[in-house]
Enzyme design. Structure first.
Site, PDB file in Angstrom:
ATOM      1  N   SER A 124      33.840  49.606  38.510  1.00 33.34           N
ATOM      2  CA  SER A 124      33.437  48.667  39.566  1.00 33.34           C
ATOM      3  C   SER A 124      34.191  48.872  40.876  1.00 33.34           C
ATOM      4  O   SER A 124      33.610  48.768  41.957  1.00 33.34           O
ATOM      5  CB  SER A 124      33.626  47.228  39.089  1.00 33.34           C
ATOM      6  OG  SER A 124      32.857  46.980  37.939  1.00 33.34           O
ATOM      7  N   HIS A 174      37.189  44.757  42.574  1.00 39.31           N
ATOM      8  CA  HIS A 174      35.988  44.641  43.396  1.00 39.31           C
ATOM      9  C   HIS A 174      36.341  44.524  44.877  1.00 39.31           C
ATOM     10  O   HIS A 174      35.841  45.285  45.711  1.00 39.31           O
ATOM     11  CB  HIS A 174      35.185  43.412  42.961  1.00 39.31           C
ATOM     12  CG  HIS A 174      34.402  43.613  41.702  1.00 39.31           C
ATOM     13  ND1 HIS A 174      33.268  42.894  41.404  1.00 39.31           N
ATOM     14  CD2 HIS A 174      34.605  44.437  40.649  1.00 39.31           C
ATOM     15  CE1 HIS A 174      32.797  43.268  40.235  1.00 39.31           C
ATOM     16  NE2 HIS A 174      33.600  44.198  39.748  1.00 39.31           N
TER      17      HIS A 174
END
Length: 198
Positions: A124, A174
């Site tokens: 991610s 993220h």
């Protein structure tokens, strides 16, 4: 719009060898870590052994490691959609460096901001790094992105950021992957003359 995949499987492998290789690594590692719990333990990002035992490989291996099928599918699908344009624009070496750098930035942020026992896996941070690069292009090099692609980028980034604040999501990877992509965008596209546009 370049984000719609129209290539055959064979064409995709030929046109985007780095993205294809990363996808293959995702699949192979997924199978291996679900067969071997010992290998899984070595591949995950885990703050405690990184800081206490110097197991610094754990800052890199999570980028290629997924233990859940849905996590694997989401990240791999995102890479297949959003990786090819940047691989073509940047070239193979720059794309590899961009992907790994963004993932590493996200994992280093996790190391310093999460608690000692925090552990994580997934690409991610690297994927959000790609989003960050696209945001850089959107705001600083808009001539390289057509209107429909700009809309897709904005929608995907907003949805991805909203999903970031869900349970069991590595928020640090993220957010700092995204910031990392924004930060390296100017370096990656310095001198780029726009021979390819999204």
């Amino acid at each position: 719009m370049f984000f719609i995949r129209t290539e055959s499987f064979k064409q995709f492998l030929k046109f985007y060898p780095i993205v294809s290789t990363i996808v293959a690594i995702h699949l192979i590692v997924f199978l291996l870590v679900n067969i071997s719990l010992g290998l899984r333990e070595l591949m995950i990002g885990w703050n405690l052994p990184i800081l206490v035992d110097g197991q610094y490989w754990r800052l890199m291996t999570p980028i290629f490691t997924h233990t859940g099928a849905m996590h694997l599918l989401f990240n791999t699908f995102s890479l297949i959609l959003f990786g090819p344009a940047l691989e073509v624009m940047l070239g193979r070496i720059k794309f590899i460096l961009a992907y790994l750098t963004a993932g590493l930035i996200g994992n280093v942020a996790t190391l310093f901001l999460a608690d000692l026992m925090y552990s994580h896996v997934g690409a991610s941070g690297a994927i959000f790094g790609l989003f960050g690069i696209y945001l850089y292009l959107l705001f600083m090099r808009p001539e390289l992105i057509d209107a429909s692609s700009r809309q897709v980028i904005i929608v995907i980034v907003i949805i991805s950021l909203v999903m970031t604040f869900q349970p069991n999501i590595n928020i640090y990877a993220h957010l700092f992957g995204l910031i990392g992509g924004l930060a390296i965008g100017p370096i990656l596209f310095a001198g780029y003359k726009g021979h390819f546009r999204i």
